[in-house]
Structures are given as structure tokens and as C-alpha cells.
Enzyme design. Structure first.
Site, PDB file in Angstrom:
ATOM      1  N   GLY B  53      21.772  55.578  95.526  1.00 31.32           N
ATOM      2  CA  GLY B  53      23.085  55.404  96.140  1.00 31.32           C
ATOM      3  C   GLY B  53      22.904  55.110  97.603  1.00 31.32           C
ATOM      4  O   GLY B  53      21.863  55.406  98.170  1.00 31.32           O
ATOM      5  N   THR B  54      23.915  54.521  98.196  1.00 28.83           N
ATOM      6  CA  THR B  54      23.707  54.038  99.549  1.00 28.83           C
ATOM      7  C   THR B  54      24.581  54.718 100.612  1.00 28.83           C
ATOM      8  O   THR B  54      24.246  55.808 101.041  1.00 28.83           O
ATOM      9  CB  THR B  54      23.810  52.515  99.581  1.00 28.83           C
ATOM     10  OG1 THR B  54      24.958  52.140  98.844  1.00 28.83           O
ATOM     11  CG2 THR B  54      22.601  51.898  98.934  1.00 28.83           C
TER      12      THR B  54
END
Lengths: 272, 281
Positions: B53-54
């Protein structure tokens, strides 16, 4: 050498049941009432810290009468069981029926085992569904029996008198305020006349279907309770109350300033 | 152990013993295999095995805090998922957003949510805001071994503090270090760009609606310059997940509400692609 007396199994069980029943009858009643938007719990409980009604899971709540340390252990076990199941499977897989079953097995085993004293407790386990027809209320007795409760239920000391009062006046689909007023006046009803229980001595909580959060359990705070109850006339505290309050809240080994769960043994609540 | 939960047998005696109010501690005694930190990994790098995830951003406003996350998960150069959710309610007054190894992060969030709720039910009161932040730090710390093999989880935690009546933000490092942030913060691969954008957009007197717009703008700027951060997906109508937390509790903005904010932002960017202009002095 003395020979032990022979006691028949029937007598043994009867004695244990009498022992448990006596302990439960000493306490004040807890009322559970179905209303339009969920399930309502009301108990007369002067303590603000030692609860008789508690949240177990999203849609499941628990109410108890009897010995505080015993039902508190059962409550904690229920919360742990529910959280562990919800964590390892899914929140939806935690059901009131499963919990009631676990409690029934536990109480039943303790009652019939010779080594342990029977628990002096009775429990309600309630779970709300999508509509009032899907609501489930179970009543568990000290010997592990489970009964389905419809519309309303009462446990504790004056259960018969309070249930009789509710039987005459209960109606399906009541609004919360009406249900609270009915339950509170039912608790104040005795054969010798009715009394007004002070607001501060009431513990009121609901499982509210209309709540948008997943956790549906709500404690009714005193301000909201006063609003719901409206004008009730002067309060008449129970004459036994002062006597009950003089019961020491904790064993001599735990200092009184400790929070309820700090010691190894939880303190014993006033039986009220 | 878990197979016989509710299975019709007597509740195990260990469940009835009062003592710990921590669900994690209880699990460690009863079913340690359920804890993410109790797994042993074979040696080697595992970073490329699972999606990451960012970007997560959070900003406070008077009376609350807002947290938002983009919707992209990546595996190397591949977009693993375009509508992943990375911001979750931790309890009714706090939210946690996650950057890093997605699978482990989601499991950690579930454990954290259960931990907070469990404490609240057993003790009858909620943990303090700092107490919640410290519990999360302990969970991150226990993941250090996996972090060293490339499965790091770096959360951002925000919530409303009932003691001081303000929104608070906490960031973490992989060793469980816990740092309180003032005003706004961002974590994840696009965080540098998002933080730069918020520096120019943030004012301490933002309303809740303006704070939402500011974090959505910041995520756009992150997506603009970081390939691993997803921008608004106009064709599929996929927009960031936004949680707003105030003294009345937290709530996730509905898809329609976020879409409205995103459309407004994009209309502005059609005129000026770099976004709103900050004054020079």
C-alpha cells in the site's frame, strides 16, 4: 474414624439448587424488555462502577444477577470468547446462540460437579437482529438451563412480582421512552405498593438497532435517562439500601482504592 | 484451539481468570498462532511476494482530524489492486491508515481494532489517546523481524482526544518508534509529495470540509509524482477513502461525498494542473 453420611443424589442436587436460588433471591431484579428498535435492560444498581449490564459484542449484550465476582468472570469469559471468535473468523460469526450455549455448558458443568460450589447467578444473553422478530433473548439459570425469552423477562429477587406487573402492561412495538418508563415502574413495584426508584440507582442500557456504528450497545447516561423518564414524583430510596451500602466492597486483602479488576479476586458487589 | 470456540463445551478455565485486559496478551497465552508476530519466516527477502500500500495523509482542524488514503496497491511495476482500502476506523474516535506490506498491515489493523474494543469492554472505559497510540507501537515493534525481510508496516494513527478536545496524529517507524505530529503528516511512497503539498495548503483554521479538500489535493499531488500512488480514477469513479473524526465520533465519507470533493478539485486542476497557488510571502 467417622463414616460419611449417605446423601442421595436427588437430595444433593436439591441442596445445591436451594443454595444457588437463595443467593440469587437476595439480589435486586434485572428487567429485559423488547421495544421497537431493540432490547432494553434496566436494573436497580446503586453502584456506578460495578455493572450488571454489559456489552459482549456488536449486537450481543449480557445482564446478570447474583454474586458479582461470579458473573463478572462469566462476562469476561464471554467477551474473550466473542472477540477471539470474531478475530479468527469474522464479526458476523459471533452469535448470541453460540454464547448462550457456551454459558449453559459452563454453568451446567459447575452445578453438577462435586468439586465446585454452584454459581449463584442468572444471566440474560440478548442479541438483536434486523427487526424485532429476529431479536433473541436467552435466560440462563444457575444449573445451566437455557430458556428463550419473548417480549420481556425478569430475573433476581422479586422476579415474580415484577413479571406480573409487566405481563399486565407490556405491549409490542413500544417506543424507547415508554419501554424505559414501564421497566422502571415494574422494578419499583412490590406487593405492598409502588415506589419511585431514584435516577442514580438505575442502570439502563440498550441494544439499539438504529445506531449506525456496528456496535449497537449503548449505556443510557443519567441526563438522557431523566429525559426519557420525565416527571415521576419524589424518589423513595429503598429502605434496605443504606444497609446494603455498608457491605464492604472488597475483601480485606485488596486495598479499597484499587480499580475493580486490579486484584486477583474481583470485589464483591453489594447484593442490590 | 479456535476450532472448539463456541463448540458446545465448557468455557476453558483460563478464559474465566481475571487479569489482562489486553486481547493481544490473552491471545499470546491461548492461541499464539493467531498473532502475526509469532510466525517464523524462512530467510530471504519477501518484499516482492505481496502487494504494497502506498500513501496516507492526515490533517487536523479545530475540533477534529481527517485522514485519507489513495486506492492503489502495487507489486513491483504492477498495479495489484486499484480500489484497495487502506484507512480503517480503529474505534469510534480514531482511525488508522496503513502503508507497507498490505496483507500484514490489514491483519495488524484487525488485531488493533479488537485490542481497543476488548479493553473498552473489559474495563468499561476507553483507552486514552496516548494509550491507543502506544498499543499500536507495540504491535509494530513485534513485527520488526518481518520488516527486516521486506514486509514492513508503517501506519499513521489519528483520532480525537477527549481529554484535550483536539485531533491528534501519530506516526511510527518500523521499530515501533512513536512520534506525535503537529497539524498534518503523511506516510508511504508518495508521502514526500503529499507533505509538500500540505505545507502550502494547510492552515490551522480550516473547517472540516476544507481539511477534506486539502488532503484530497495532497493525494493528487502525491499521485502526480509517485507512480505507486493512485490518482482519482475518473472512468471507474474510484476516489480516496476519507475518514473525518470529531468529538461526535468518526465516520467515513460516502463515495458520493468524496466524488463531489474530487470533482471540484479536478475542475480546478483543469485550469491549473499543479493545483491551487500559494502566496509568495
Amino acid at each position: 474414624m467417622s463414616m460419611p453420611f449417605y446423601v442421595s443424589p436427588e437430595q444433593l442436587m436439591k441442596d445445591r439448587a436451594d443454595y444457588a436460588r437463595k443467593g440469587i433471591a437476595r439480589g435486586r431484579s434485572v428487567v429485559v424488555v423488547q421495544y421497537a428498535d431493540g432490547v432494553l435492560f434496566v436494573s436497580e444498581n446503586p453502584s456506578q462502577a460495578l455493572h450488571k449490564v454489559s456489552e459482549i459484542y456488536d449486537r450481543i449484550a449480557f445482564a446478570a444477577v447474583g454474586r458479582y465476582n461470579e458473573f463478572e468472570n462469566l462476562r469476561i469469559a464471554g467477551v474473550r470468547l466473542a472477540d477471539m471468535r470474531g478475530y479468527s473468523y469474522d464479526r458476523r460469526d459471533v452469535t448470541g446462540r453460540g454464547l448462550a450455549n457456551a454459558y449453559a455448558q459452563t454453568l451446567g458443568t459447575i452445578f453438577s460437579s462435586g468439586g465446585e460450589k454452584p454459581y449463584e447467578v442468572e444471566l440474560f444473553v440478548a442479541e438483536i437482529g434486523e427487526s424485532a422478530a429476529d431479536d433473541q433473548i436467552y435466560r440462563l439459570t444457575y444449573d445451566g438451563q437455557v430458556a428463550d425469552v419473548q417480549r420481556y423477562g425478569v430475573m433476581g429477587g422479586a422476579a415474580d412480582v415484577v413479571a406480573g406487573y409487566l405481563e399486565e402492561r407490556y405491549s409490542d412495538g413500544a417506543q424507547l421512552a415508554d419501554a424505559v418508563r414501564l421497566a422502571v415502574s415494574a422494578l419499583g413495584h412490590t406487593e405492598d405498593g409502588d415506589r419511585v426508584i431514584p435516577d442514580d440507582d438505575l442502570e439502563v442500557a440498550i441494544l439499539d438497532r438504529t445506531r449506525t456504528q456496528p456496535r449497537k450497545f449503548v449505556r443510557i447516561v443519567p441526563a438522557r435517562l431523566r429525559q426519557l423518564l420525565g416527571e415521576r414524583g419524589p424518589a423513595e430510596p429503598n429502605p434496605e439500601r443504606d444497609m446494603e451500602r455498608s457491605v464492604p466492597p472488597a475483601g480485606p486483602e485488596s486495598p479499597p482504592s484499587q480499580p475493580p479488576m486490579a486484584g486477583d479476586e474481583p470485589p464483591v458487589a453489594p447484593p442490590g | 484451539m479456535t476450532s472448539d470456540l463456541f463448540g458446545g463445551a465448557r468455557i476453558p478455565a483460563s478464559f474465566m481468570v481475571p487479569g489482562t485486559s489486553s486481547f493481544t496478551d490473552f491471545l499470546a497465552g491461548q492461541a499464539p498462532e493467531l498473532l502475526p508476530s509469532r510466525r517464523s519466516l524462512p530467510p530471504g527477502q519477501a518484499a516482492d511476494l505481496a502487494p504494497h500500500g502506498t500513501t496516507i495523509v492526515a490533517a487536523t482542524f479545530p475540533g477534529g482530524v481527517v485522514m485519507a488514503g489513495d486506492r492503489r496497491a502495487t507489486m513491483g511495476n504492477v498495479i495489484a489492486q486499484r480500489d484497495i482500502e487502506k484507512v480503517f476506523p480503529a474505534d469510534e474516535f480514531s482511525a488508522v491508515g496503513i502503508a507497507g506490506s498490505a496483507g500484514i498491515a490489514v491483519e495488524m489493523v484487525r488485531l488493533f481494532q479488537t485490542e481497543l474494543e476488548h479493553y473498552e469492554k473489559i474495563e468499561g472505559i476507553t483507552l486514552s489517546m496516548a494509550g491507543k497510540a502506544n498499543r499500536l507501537a507495540a504491535l509494530i515493534r513485534s513485527n520488526l523481524a518481518m520488516a527486516m525481510q521486506g514486509l514492513a508496516v508503517v501506519p499513521l494513527f489519528a483520532g480525537f482526544d477527549h481529554a484535550t478536545h483536539v485531533g491528534r496524529i501519530f506516526s511510527y517507524d518500523v521499530t515501533g518508534g512513536r512520534y506525535e505530529e503537529t497539524a498534518f503528516h503523511s506516510v508511504g511512497s508518495g508521502s514526500l509529495f503529499a507533505r509538500g503539498a500540505l505545507k502550502k495548503l494547510y492552515r490551522p483554521d480550516l473547517s472540516d470540509g476544507e481539511a477534506v479538500l486539502a488532503v484530497v489535493q495532497a493525494l493528487y499531488d502525491a499521485a502526480d509524482d509517485d507512480s505507486a500512488t493512485g490518482g482519482p480514477d475518473l472512468t471507474r469513479r474510484i476516489f480516496p477513502v476519507v475518514h473525518v473524526i470529531t468529538g461526535d465520533g468518526g465516520r467515513r465519507l460516502s463515495d458520493d461525498e468524496v466524488a463531489e470533493v474530487a470533482d471540484r478539485m479536478i475542475a480546478g486542476r483543469m485550469q491549473r494542473p499543479d493545483g491551487p497557488q500559494a502566496g509568495l510571502s
